[in-house]
Design an enzyme around this catalytic site. Structure first.
Site, PDB file in Angstrom:
ATOM      1  N   GLY A  43      18.292  48.157 -32.947  1.00  0.00           N
ATOM      2  CA  GLY A  43      19.222  49.283 -32.923  1.00  0.00           C
ATOM      3  C   GLY A  43      20.004  49.344 -31.623  1.00  0.00           C
ATOM      4  O   GLY A  43      20.093  48.365 -30.891  1.00  0.00           O
ATOM      5  N   LEU A  45      23.187  49.586 -31.551  1.00  0.00           N
ATOM      6  CA  LEU A  45      24.067  48.468 -31.925  1.00  0.00           C
ATOM      7  C   LEU A  45      25.322  48.409 -31.059  1.00  0.00           C
ATOM      8  O   LEU A  45      25.904  49.431 -30.699  1.00  0.00           O
ATOM      9  CB  LEU A  45      24.484  48.600 -33.397  1.00  0.00           C
ATOM     10  CG  LEU A  45      23.358  48.608 -34.439  1.00  0.00           C
ATOM     11  CD1 LEU A  45      23.960  48.603 -35.857  1.00  0.00           C
ATOM     12  CD2 LEU A  45      22.399  47.434 -34.272  1.00  0.00           C
ATOM     13  N   GLY A  48      27.731  42.703 -30.074  1.00  0.00           N
ATOM     14  CA  GLY A  48      26.893  41.510 -30.240  1.00  0.00           C
ATOM     15  C   GLY A  48      26.156  41.554 -31.566  1.00  0.00           C
ATOM     16  O   GLY A  48      26.152  40.590 -32.343  1.00  0.00           O
ATOM     17  N   HIS A  49      25.525  42.700 -31.852  1.00  0.00           N
ATOM     18  CA  HIS A  49      24.840  42.860 -33.138  1.00  0.00           C
ATOM     19  C   HIS A  49      25.845  42.786 -34.293  1.00  0.00           C
ATOM     20  O   HIS A  49      25.590  42.161 -35.324  1.00  0.00           O
ATOM     21  CB  HIS A  49      24.160  44.232 -33.230  1.00  0.00           C
ATOM     22  CG  HIS A  49      23.106  44.492 -32.195  1.00  0.00           C
ATOM     23  ND1 HIS A  49      23.274  45.406 -31.187  1.00  0.00           N
ATOM     24  CD2 HIS A  49      21.867  43.975 -32.023  1.00  0.00           C
ATOM     25  CE1 HIS A  49      22.190  45.452 -30.438  1.00  0.00           C
ATOM     26  NE2 HIS A  49      21.317  44.587 -30.914  1.00  0.00           N
ATOM     27  N   GLN A 169      22.625  33.914 -29.688  1.00  0.00           N
ATOM     28  CA  GLN A 169      22.327  32.933 -28.626  1.00  0.00           C
ATOM     29  C   GLN A 169      21.975  33.623 -27.313  1.00  0.00           C
ATOM     30  O   GLN A 169      21.289  33.060 -26.460  1.00  0.00           O
ATOM     31  CB  GLN A 169      23.557  32.042 -28.411  1.00  0.00           C
ATOM     32  CG  GLN A 169      23.345  30.953 -27.364  1.00  0.00           C
ATOM     33  CD  GLN A 169      24.617  30.564 -26.670  1.00  0.00           C
ATOM     34  OE1 GLN A 169      25.638  30.336 -27.321  1.00  0.00           O
ATOM     35  NE2 GLN A 169      24.600  30.492 -25.352  1.00  0.00           N
ATOM     36  N   VAL A 197      28.146  37.493 -27.397  1.00  0.00           N
ATOM     37  CA  VAL A 197      29.343  38.322 -27.258  1.00  0.00           C
ATOM     38  C   VAL A 197      29.303  38.984 -25.883  1.00  0.00           C
ATOM     39  O   VAL A 197      28.273  39.530 -25.473  1.00  0.00           O
ATOM     40  CB  VAL A 197      29.408  39.390 -28.375  1.00  0.00           C
ATOM     41  CG1 VAL A 197      30.624  40.286 -28.189  1.00  0.00           C
ATOM     42  CG2 VAL A 197      29.439  38.720 -29.743  1.00  0.00           C
TER      43      VAL A 197
HETATM   44  P1  AMP Z   1      17.998  43.268 -30.192  1.00  0.00           P
HETATM   45  O1  AMP Z   1      18.427  44.495 -30.896  1.00  0.00           O
HETATM   46  O2  AMP Z   1      18.262  43.290 -28.727  1.00  0.00           O
HETATM   47  O3  AMP Z   1      16.604  42.832 -30.560  1.00  0.00           O
HETATM   48  O4  AMP Z   1      18.937  42.102 -30.738  1.00  0.00           O
HETATM   49  C1  AMP Z   1      19.054  41.828 -32.106  1.00  0.00           C
HETATM   50  C2  AMP Z   1      19.828  40.561 -32.282  1.00  0.00           C
HETATM   51  O5  AMP Z   1      21.113  40.695 -31.691  1.00  0.00           O
HETATM   52  C3  AMP Z   1      19.155  39.361 -31.596  1.00  0.00           C
HETATM   53  O6  AMP Z   1      19.287  38.219 -32.431  1.00  0.00           O
HETATM   54  C4  AMP Z   1      19.966  39.223 -30.340  1.00  0.00           C
HETATM   55  O7  AMP Z   1      19.976  37.895 -29.831  1.00  0.00           O
HETATM   56  C5  AMP Z   1      21.342  39.601 -30.842  1.00  0.00           C
HETATM   57  N1  AMP Z   1      22.200  39.980 -29.717  1.00  0.00           N
HETATM   58  C6  AMP Z   1      21.943  40.900 -28.748  1.00  0.00           C
HETATM   59  N2  AMP Z   1      22.949  40.924 -27.843  1.00  0.00           N
HETATM   60  C7  AMP Z   1      23.851  39.994 -28.242  1.00  0.00           C
HETATM   61  C8  AMP Z   1      25.090  39.526 -27.718  1.00  0.00           C
HETATM   62  N3  AMP Z   1      25.619  40.028 -26.617  1.00  0.00           N
HETATM   63  N4  AMP Z   1      25.734  38.554 -28.397  1.00  0.00           N
HETATM   64  C9  AMP Z   1      25.210  38.022 -29.540  1.00  0.00           C
HETATM   65  N5  AMP Z   1      24.043  38.421 -30.084  1.00  0.00           N
HETATM   66  C10 AMP Z   1      23.369  39.388 -29.441  1.00  0.00           C
END
Ligand code: AMP
Length: 316
Positions: A43, A45, A48-49, A169, A197
């Protein structure tokens, strides 16, 4: 969490609190012959998400997300209680990105039927460990982190049963841990890794934890990305000796730390690690990196721990 009944749910978005209800929805999609793309998140969001959600929509007929702040990946000293929880805004952002999506928001009780104390020694039940990929880099400061991640992702893959799953990534070690787990445990899913992102003006990798940064800290948070891009620039100028690159990157972080101290800030900037690793097994590269590598690092900006990485002439 706000109770779901009290939430404003935008058109096109379906929210499931109970795993059984989500499964019934998923079964209908299977029966209609459509493919399902899945994005696991905690969450809060951001773009990137949402880039992962858009990729899932491009590649699959239907899209599902989970929003679950997973206790098993937090240590007792980390920020589980204060981790940003912004469910209503998350659903609005989602609705602005895709016309239709299902969101699974399970309870901790249903995800962890034996309970989930943060002290690993007191935990009961089933946990997944990806040996050889979890102890280095992020695993040094966060020794149980990938056990928590692998456990929750395997639970979600069993529940959601997507054709494709999407990761960022930005969390490169997480991608390699999950890829290993998918292969080892024979999950029948295609894994996609989408590019990091970044903030368009500064280059700072987007992260839910960036909200912890104060206005004074924000410019210093860039030191990590600057250190990584400096290594990449030297690599492009044919400097291929890993220790030399790490030394140059460390000097950039040291300089930022000295500036923080010279400005008498009431917080510190600290290097956790800068590392150059093989994309295959994350082993340290201690010599020549001509075959490509993962450059990654982590810094503390005050209490906020930030990570970032660059892939150099490799894909993961
Ligand atoms: P999280 O909510 O932090 O567990 O992230 C969920 C997904 O979003 C994971 O696969 C993260 O690698 C991806 N994610 C988080 N930040 C970014 C970003 N800046 N760019 C691309 N993917 C992201």
């Amino acid at each position: 969490m706000t109770s779901l009944a009290a939430l404003r749910i935008p058109p096109g978005i379906r929210v499931f609190r109970k795993i059984a209800d989500f499964r019934a929805w998923r079964r209908q999609i299977l029966l209609s012959g459509q493919s399902l793309g899945y994005v696991p998140t905690m969450g809060a969001l951001h773009q990137g998400h949402l880039a992962l959600v858009s990729a899932a929509q491009r590649q699959c007929d239907r899209v599902a997300l989970s929003i679950f702040v997973n206790p098993a990946q937090f240590s007792p000293t980390e920020d589980l209680a204060s981790y940003p929880r912004t469910m209503e805004a998350d659903l609005e952002k989602l609705a602005a990105t895709v016309t239709e999506a299902a969101v699974l928001v399970p309870t901790i009780e249903e995800m962890y039927p034996c309970g989930i104390p943060l002290d690993v020694a007191r935990q009961k039940g089933t946990f997944v460990e990806v040996k050889g990929f979890s102890h280095m880099l992020e695993g040094v400061t966060r020794p149980h982190f990938f056990r928590g991640v692998a456990t929750v992702v395997s639970k979600f893959l069993n529940i959601v049963q997507p054709e494709e799953v999407f990761f960022g990534q930005k969390d490169v070690q997480q991608c390699l841990v999950i890829r290993r787990m998918i292969r080892d445990l024979h999950f029948d899913v295609k894994m996609n890794v989408c590019p990091t992102v970044r903030d368009p003006s500064s280059g700072l990798a987007l992260s839910s934890r960036n909200v912890y940064l104060t206005d004074t800290q924000r410019p210093y948070a860039l030191a990590l990305y600057q250190a990584l891009t400096h290594m990449k620039a030297l690599y492009d100028q044919n400097q291929r000796h890993a220790p030399t690159l790490i030394e140059a990157a460390t000097a950039i972080i040291d300089k930022a730390r000295d500036q923080v101290r010279a400005n008498n800030c009431d917080w510190d900037l600290k290097l956790d690690y800068i590392s150059i690793n093989s994309p295959d097994d994350l082993s340290d590269i201690t010599g020549d990196i001509s075959n490509g590598c993962v450059m990654s690092g982590a810094i503390f900006v005050g209490k906020t721990r930030l990570i970032d990485n660059l892939l150099v002439d490799v894909q993961i």
